[in-house]
Design an enzyme around this catalytic site. Sequence first.
Site, mmCIF file in Angstrom:
data_model
loop_
_atom_site.group_PDB
_atom_site.id
_atom_site.type_symbol
_atom_site.label_atom_id
_atom_site.label_comp_id
_atom_site.label_asym_id
_atom_site.label_seq_id
_atom_site.Cartn_x
_atom_site.Cartn_y
_atom_site.Cartn_z
ATOM 1 N N GLY A 1 -22.568 2.727 28.505
ATOM 2 C CA GLY A 1 -21.775 1.641 27.947
ATOM 3 C C GLY A 1 -20.548 2.172 27.247
ATOM 4 O O GLY A 1 -20.510 3.339 26.826
ATOM 5 N N GLN B 1 -13.585 2.289 21.465
ATOM 6 C CA GLN B 1 -13.772 3.727 21.642
ATOM 7 C C GLN B 1 -12.627 4.391 22.390
ATOM 8 O O GLN B 1 -12.478 5.609 22.333
ATOM 9 C CB GLN B 1 -15.082 4.001 22.402
ATOM 10 C CG GLN B 1 -16.319 3.625 21.610
ATOM 11 C CD GLN B 1 -17.572 3.852 22.437
ATOM 12 O OE1 GLN B 1 -17.973 2.991 23.195
ATOM 13 N NE2 GLN B 1 -18.181 5.019 22.315
ATOM 14 N N CYS C 1 -24.101 8.263 21.504
ATOM 15 C CA CYS C 1 -22.828 7.546 21.589
ATOM 16 C C CYS C 1 -21.761 8.509 22.085
ATOM 17 O O CYS C 1 -21.694 9.648 21.630
ATOM 18 C CB CYS C 1 -22.453 7.019 20.208
ATOM 19 S SG CYS C 1 -20.888 6.129 20.170
ATOM 20 N N LEU C 2 -20.929 8.049 23.022
ATOM 21 C CA LEU C 2 -19.865 8.906 23.536
ATOM 22 C C LEU C 2 -18.890 9.314 22.433
ATOM 23 O O LEU C 2 -18.203 10.323 22.557
ATOM 24 C CB LEU C 2 -19.100 8.188 24.661
ATOM 25 C CG LEU C 2 -19.901 7.939 25.947
ATOM 26 C CD1 LEU C 2 -19.095 7.086 26.919
ATOM 27 C CD2 LEU C 2 -20.310 9.255 26.594
ATOM 28 N N HIS D 1 -25.243 -2.215 20.587
ATOM 29 C CA HIS D 1 -24.522 -0.997 20.202
ATOM 30 C C HIS D 1 -23.016 -1.157 20.465
ATOM 31 O O HIS D 1 -22.186 -0.848 19.607
ATOM 32 C CB HIS D 1 -25.105 0.181 21.002
ATOM 33 C CG HIS D 1 -24.445 1.497 20.772
ATOM 34 N ND1 HIS D 1 -25.086 2.572 20.177
ATOM 35 C CD2 HIS D 1 -23.192 1.946 21.074
ATOM 36 C CE1 HIS D 1 -24.241 3.594 20.121
ATOM 37 N NE2 HIS D 1 -23.090 3.247 20.659
ATOM 38 N N GLU D 2 -22.691 -1.692 21.647
ATOM 39 C CA GLU D 2 -21.268 -1.842 21.983
ATOM 40 C C GLU D 2 -20.612 -2.954 21.154
ATOM 41 O O GLU D 2 -19.445 -2.845 20.767
ATOM 42 C CB GLU D 2 -21.078 -2.120 23.482
ATOM 43 C CG GLU D 2 -21.722 -1.121 24.437
ATOM 44 C CD GLU D 2 -21.394 0.329 24.162
ATOM 45 O OE1 GLU D 2 -20.387 0.621 23.499
ATOM 46 O OE2 GLU D 2 -22.169 1.195 24.611
ATOM 47 N N HIS E 1 -19.481 -1.625 17.956
ATOM 48 C CA HIS E 1 -18.191 -0.923 18.056
ATOM 49 C C HIS E 1 -17.027 -1.899 17.872
ATOM 50 O O HIS E 1 -16.041 -1.582 17.197
ATOM 51 C CB HIS E 1 -18.034 -0.246 19.417
ATOM 52 C CG HIS E 1 -18.688 1.105 19.518
ATOM 53 N ND1 HIS E 1 -18.394 2.146 18.664
ATOM 54 C CD2 HIS E 1 -19.619 1.589 20.379
ATOM 55 C CE1 HIS E 1 -19.107 3.211 18.999
ATOM 56 N NE2 HIS E 1 -19.871 2.902 20.035
HETATM 57 ZN ZN ZN Z 1 -21.198 4.103 21.038
#
Ligand code: ZN
Length: 176
Positions: A46, A51, A91-92, A133-134, A137
């Site tokens: 995701g 991000q 997380c990226l 989670h997204e 963000h």
């Molecule tokens: Zn993340």
Amino acid sequence: MSLLPILRYPDARLHQVARPVGPIDDGIRQLINDMAETMYAAPGVGLAATQVDAHVRVIVIDVSEARDELRVFVNPELIKASGEAEREEGCLSVPDVYEKVRRPERVTVRALDANGEPFELEAEGLLAVCIQHEMDHLEGKVFVEKLSRLKQSRIRARLKKRERSPAPPESRRTVL
Ligand code: ZN
């Protein structure tokens, strides 16, 4: 299409709150395509626009094994949440950090797809975790901020050390 650079925690831009998308124009379509390409290349399951330093309410997700079920959420809203589950998240934007996070187990989300068509989706398991989670963000929140202060300061120290000697990413784990 092009790969977009991903902001790394604790970059202050990760705390910016994303604004709603108006009409889905060429700019948004381009962003969606670039975000999908960036997510698949990372690889992650995701990615939120926040991000990649684009502060609009756009999320892309693919939790399928075959990586061929791209889901796009524009202006997502959580309309129902129930139960509770704990799952390890990564997380990226927070490389190599995996921590257990407690969240509602099932959610119903309402959003627009890539063509601007409204839809509703009931999700559980990894997809439910990923959506939440997204969406965090987009509110300027990073998952590690749900952890204790002690854990957060350990994570910041670890990331600083990693900047000096980067380790290869662990591909076996779930990165959101
Ligand atoms: Zn993340």
